[in-house]
Design a protein around this motif. Structure first.
Motif, PDB file in Angstrom:
ATOM      1  N   TYR A  70       0.827  -1.216   0.000  1.00 48.69           N
ATOM      2  CA  TYR A  70       0.000   0.000   0.000  1.00 48.69           C
ATOM      3  C   TYR A  70       0.864   1.269   0.000  1.00 48.69           C
ATOM      4  O   TYR A  70       0.568   2.231  -0.694  1.00 48.69           O
ATOM      5  CB  TYR A  70      -0.917  -0.046   1.238  1.00 48.69           C
ATOM      6  N   ILE A  71       1.928   1.240   0.789  1.00 50.02           N
ATOM      7  CA  ILE A  71       2.666   2.480   1.057  1.00 50.02           C
ATOM      8  C   ILE A  71       3.753   2.766   0.020  1.00 50.02           C
ATOM      9  O   ILE A  71       4.178   3.908  -0.122  1.00 50.02           O
ATOM     10  CB  ILE A  71       3.266   2.465   2.497  1.00 50.02           C
ATOM     11  N   GLU A  72       4.188   1.744  -0.703  1.00 43.52           N
ATOM     12  CA  GLU A  72       5.315   1.917  -1.632  1.00 43.52           C
ATOM     13  C   GLU A  72       5.139   3.115  -2.570  1.00 43.52           C
ATOM     14  O   GLU A  72       6.019   3.965  -2.657  1.00 43.52           O
ATOM     15  CB  GLU A  72       5.557   0.615  -2.410  1.00 43.52           C
ATOM     16  N   PRO A  73       3.981   3.231  -3.260  1.00 45.39           N
ATOM     17  CA  PRO A  73       3.832   4.368  -4.180  1.00 45.39           C
ATOM     18  C   PRO A  73       3.833   5.720  -3.458  1.00 45.39           C
ATOM     19  O   PRO A  73       4.137   6.747  -4.059  1.00 45.39           O
ATOM     20  CB  PRO A  73       2.470   4.133  -4.835  1.00 45.39           C
ATOM     21  N   LEU A  74       3.460   5.720  -2.178  1.00 42.16           N
ATOM     22  CA  LEU A  74       3.352   6.983  -1.443  1.00 42.16           C
ATOM     23  C   LEU A  74       4.684   7.390  -0.801  1.00 42.16           C
ATOM     24  O   LEU A  74       4.878   8.534  -0.426  1.00 42.16           O
ATOM     25  CB  LEU A  74       2.290   6.867  -0.335  1.00 42.16           C
TER      26      LEU A  74
END
Ligand SMILES: Cc1cc2nc3c(=O)[nH]c(=O)nc-3n(C[C@H](O)[C@H](O)[C@H](O)COP(=O)(O)O)c2cc1C
Length: 218
Positions: A70-74
């Motif tokens: 979930y957090i990788e792109p952010l």
């Protein structure tokens, strides 16, 4: 604690100590869930309180996997500039990383389960994702979080583990007809815990008589 103060300081607390929660405190938090309203007063939810170190470890590995995805792109977004939004995202990333790395150490994880067969889901046939059924569970979720606030416990509503629902159901012996919709780690906060929150002003959220029309009291 005064109710409005509790609501206006109920922020996501992701850094939790492993210290045990006294039984009477946990009982009061769970009682708050049982007080929540639900459609037809059916109470179509159950809560599995996970305290087993072994089970928490397994759940953490699943949470870690989903959090990373979930957090990788952010992650790059959060570190790309120093404007307010990026700084806030950076804080969430750090706190979220902490939770993902330490979930197994929390004294209790509340897994909220629901049974759609016990719900009158009045928007089920509309051509959009259905949300009404959740209303008979998330009232209990919010009550739990307010009770945590009252008891000095930190907590955060998480849903990433829904991606792992089958695995969680198997691990916790949740019957076939029940789903899971919230996973709330609770524990005493490492840092200050709850505190000021940042939300859109009411004027951006509330209208009078027609969409977009400001609510002006005469
Ligand atoms: C439906 C829902 C799902 C959420 N899922 C997660 C989650 O899986 N992991 C997480 O760390 N936070 C999760 N949160 C917490 C939100 O990120 C948090 O409430 C929001 O950023 C506001 O944070 P604040 O209360 O600290 O201001 C969720 C919140 C809601 C309401």
């Amino acid at each position: 604690m005064e109710l409005y103060e509790a609501m206006s300081t109920l922020r996501a607390v992701r850094r939790l100590r492993s210290d045990p929660i006294p039984d009477d405190v946990l009982d009061r938090v769970l009682q708050a869930a049982a007080w929540a309203p639900s459609g037809g007063n059916v109470q179509p939810f159950r809560i599995v309180v996970v305290k087993s170190a072994e089970k928490l470890k397994t759940i953490q590995s699943w949470y870690q996997q989903e959090w990373d995805r979930y957090i990788e792109p952010l992650r790059s977004l959060a570190s790309s500039s120093d404007d307010v939004a990026a700084v806030n995202s950076g804080k969430i990333v750090k706190a979220g990383d902490y939770l993902a790395n330490h979930l197994a150490e929390v004294p209790a994880l509340l897994v909220f389960c629901f049974n759609p067969a016990h719900m009158a889901i009045t928007d089920a046939d509309l051509n959009r994702p259905s949300v009404v059924g959740g209303g008979s569970v998330y009232t209990a979720v919010q009550n739990v979080m307010l009770a945590c606030r009252q008891e000095g416990l930190g907590c955060v509503l998480t849903t990433l583990l829904c991606y792992q629902e089958q695995a969680i159901k198997q691990l916790l012996d949740i019957p076939e007809q029940w789903g899971t919709c919230a996973h709330i780690p609770i524990g005493y906060p490492v840092l200050k815990g709850h505190g000021p929150i940042s939300r859109r002003p009411v004027t951006k959220l509330v209208f009078k008589d027609s969409w977009g029309q400001p609510l002006e009291h005469s």
